[in-house]
Design a protein around this motif. Structure first.
Motif, short mmCIF file in Angstrom:
data_model
loop_
_atom_site.label_atom_id
_atom_site.label_comp_id
_atom_site.label_asym_id
_atom_site.label_seq_id
_atom_site.Cartn_x
_atom_site.Cartn_y
_atom_site.Cartn_z
N ASN A 1 0.84 -1.19 0.00
CA ASN A 1 0.00 0.00 0.00
C ASN A 1 0.88 1.25 0.00
OD1 ASN A 1 -2.66 -1.15 0.12
ND2 ASN A 1 -2.23 -1.74 2.23
N PRO A 2 0.41 2.34 -0.55
CA PRO A 2 1.19 3.58 -0.51
C PRO A 2 1.36 4.07 0.94
CG PRO A 2 -0.57 3.73 -2.14
CD PRO A 2 -0.83 2.49 -1.33
N TRP A 3 2.53 4.58 1.24
CA TRP A 3 2.80 5.16 2.56
C TRP A 3 2.59 6.67 2.42
CZ3 TRP A 3 8.38 5.59 4.92
CH2 TRP A 3 8.29 6.23 6.17
N VAL A 4 1.48 7.15 2.93
CA VAL A 4 1.09 8.55 2.75
C VAL A 4 0.99 9.22 4.12
CG1 VAL A 4 -0.68 10.13 1.90
CG2 VAL A 4 -0.17 8.02 0.64
N GLU A 5 1.55 10.42 4.21
CA GLU A 5 1.43 11.23 5.43
C GLU A 5 1.00 12.64 5.04
OE1 GLU A 5 4.86 11.17 7.88
OE2 GLU A 5 4.73 9.01 8.31
N TYR A 6 0.35 13.31 5.98
CA TYR A 6 -0.15 14.66 5.72
C TYR A 6 0.58 15.65 6.63
CZ TYR A 6 -3.93 12.51 3.08
OH TYR A 6 -4.64 11.80 2.15
N SER A 7 1.06 16.73 6.02
CA SER A 7 1.74 17.79 6.77
C SER A 7 1.29 19.15 6.22
CB SER A 7 3.26 17.64 6.64
OG SER A 7 3.92 18.68 7.32
N ASN A 8 0.81 20.00 7.14
CA ASN A 8 0.29 21.32 6.73
C ASN A 8 -0.75 21.20 5.61
OD1 ASN A 8 2.04 22.65 8.54
ND2 ASN A 8 3.71 22.59 7.04
N GLN A 9 -1.62 20.22 5.79
CA GLN A 9 -2.72 19.98 4.85
C GLN A 9 -2.23 19.56 3.46
OE1 GLN A 9 -5.19 23.51 4.90
NE2 GLN A 9 -6.12 22.97 6.86
N LYS A 10 -0.99 19.08 3.40
CA LYS A 10 -0.46 18.59 2.15
C LYS A 10 -0.23 17.09 2.24
CE LYS A 10 1.88 22.83 0.65
NZ LYS A 10 3.18 23.42 0.22
N ARG A 11 -0.55 16.43 1.15
CA ARG A 11 -0.41 14.98 1.07
C ARG A 11 0.95 14.62 0.49
NH1 ARG A 11 -1.40 10.95 -2.74
NH2 ARG A 11 -2.34 9.01 -1.92
N GLU A 12 1.70 13.81 1.22
CA GLU A 12 3.03 13.42 0.76
C GLU A 12 3.18 11.91 0.80
OE1 GLU A 12 7.76 13.97 1.93
OE2 GLU A 12 6.18 14.94 3.13
N GLN A 13 3.53 11.32 -0.34
CA GLN A 13 3.78 9.88 -0.38
C GLN A 13 5.26 9.63 -0.11
OE1 GLN A 13 2.18 7.66 -3.65
NE2 GLN A 13 3.55 5.93 -3.31
N LYS A 14 5.53 8.95 0.99
CA LYS A 14 6.90 8.72 1.40
C LYS A 14 7.46 7.39 0.92
CE LYS A 14 7.15 11.73 5.40
NZ LYS A 14 7.66 11.83 6.79
N GLY A 15 6.59 6.51 0.45
CA GLY A 15 7.07 5.20 0.02
C GLY A 15 5.95 4.20 0.03
N PHE A 16 6.26 3.04 0.57
CA PHE A 16 5.27 1.96 0.59
C PHE A 16 5.18 1.32 1.97
CE2 PHE A 16 7.16 2.29 -3.62
CZ PHE A 16 6.03 2.39 -4.43
N ILE A 17 4.02 0.68 2.20
CA ILE A 17 3.81 -0.12 3.40
C ILE A 17 3.61 -1.56 2.95
CG2 ILE A 17 2.38 -0.55 5.42
CD1 ILE A 17 1.52 2.36 5.33
N LEU A 18 4.46 -2.44 3.42
CA LEU A 18 4.36 -3.86 3.07
C LEU A 18 3.82 -4.63 4.27
CD1 LEU A 18 4.88 -6.27 1.22
CD2 LEU A 18 7.25 -6.31 2.05
N THR A 19 2.73 -5.33 4.05
CA THR A 19 2.09 -6.10 5.12
C THR A 19 2.04 -7.57 4.73
OG1 THR A 19 0.69 -4.20 5.65
CG2 THR A 19 0.04 -6.32 6.57
N ARG A 20 2.37 -8.41 5.67
CA ARG A 20 2.30 -9.85 5.43
C ARG A 20 1.54 -10.52 6.56
NH1 ARG A 20 7.25 -13.72 3.38
NH2 ARG A 20 5.92 -15.41 2.62
N THR A 21 0.65 -11.44 6.19
CA THR A 21 -0.15 -12.17 7.18
C THR A 21 0.28 -13.62 7.23
OG1 THR A 21 -2.06 -10.73 6.79
CG2 THR A 21 -2.48 -12.82 7.88
N ILE A 22 0.46 -14.12 8.43
CA ILE A 22 0.81 -15.53 8.64
C ILE A 22 -0.30 -16.18 9.46
CG2 ILE A 22 2.48 -17.15 9.61
CD1 ILE A 22 4.62 -15.00 9.30
#
Length: 229
Positions: free
Chosen positions: A95-116
């Motif tokens: 999934n996209p790694w998105v954070e908001y700062s000063n009402q601005k959307r910034e994509q910093k990278g990715f989020i990798l999730t694994r289920t076992i």
């Protein structure tokens, strides 16, 4: 000739009416009952899901970290006695790694999730497995379930109970009304062995002393139609 035809018509009508009357009587001379059965058992199979999560800018780097982390978790589970065939570690999600700062959307990278997904058939191994994965800093543990390895046997037992219960109900009803119970006309299964497993919340998994599987129930319901003599 007309008289003969009229007599034949009246005869056919009379026979048809008689058949309908007999059919109506036959349909009313039956009794329909519902039988229920329930088997209680102590679960001996335990399952839960582990979620691993990593954030980063590079998908390749994330995958390498996740592979190492997953391997550590799987090795820890194998060490305490979990069967390798009881581990499923195929679910991976980017999934996209998105954070908001000063009402601005910034994509910093990715989020990798694994289920076992983990399943064990021994309570002591279950306790050790939970303790070990908690030490490794797992992101979350969910879907705690207790079940029975003898579910098919318990289902057959509950089905037999349901049929006997239906028969007993029918016998009691006809006895009360001074009737006589005949043969079975039809049987239909209303519920295919509904199992009510025990679930455990995350808060209850923080110490081995809280693992209390209790009882689970396998319930079956049948519909039986008997004739009346």
């Amino acid at each position: 000739m007309r008289i003969i035809i009229l007599i034949l018509i009246l005869t056919c009508v009379s026979q048809s009416h008689a058949k309908q009357s007999n059919s109506s009587v036959d349909l009313t001379r039956q009794i329909e009952v519902t039988g229920v059965g329930a088997v209680f058992s102590v679960p001996d199979r335990f399952s839960f899901s582990l979620s691993l999560e990593e954030k980063g800018r590079s998908a390749a780097d994330l995958n390498a970290v996740m592979t190492k982390k997953s391997t550590n978790v799987i090795n820890a589970l194998l060490k305490v006695g979990v069967n390798k065939k009881s581990l499923q570690a195929l679910q991976v999600r980017f999934n996209p790694w998105v954070e908001y700062s000063n009402q601005k959307r910034e994509q910093k990278g990715f989020i990798l999730t694994r289920t076992i997904n983990v399943t064990v058939d021994n309570l002591q191994i279950y306790e050790k497995a939970i303790d070990e994965v908690l030490k490794l800093g797992i992101t979350s543990i969910s879907n705690f379930n207790y079940s029975s390895s003898q579910s098919e046997v318990e289902y057959q037992m509950s089905l037999r109970q349901a049929l006997l219960n239906a028969k007993a109900r029918a016998q009691d009803m006809v006895k009360t009304l001074d009737l006589k119970l005949g043969k079975v006309i039809s049987i239909s299964e209303q519920s295919a062995g509904q199992v009510m497993p025990v679930q455990m919340r995350m808060q209850e998994a923080k110490s081995s002393s809280s693992y209390q599987p209790g009882e689970m129930t396998t319930e079956t319901q049948v519909r039986v139609v008997f004739s009346l003599e």
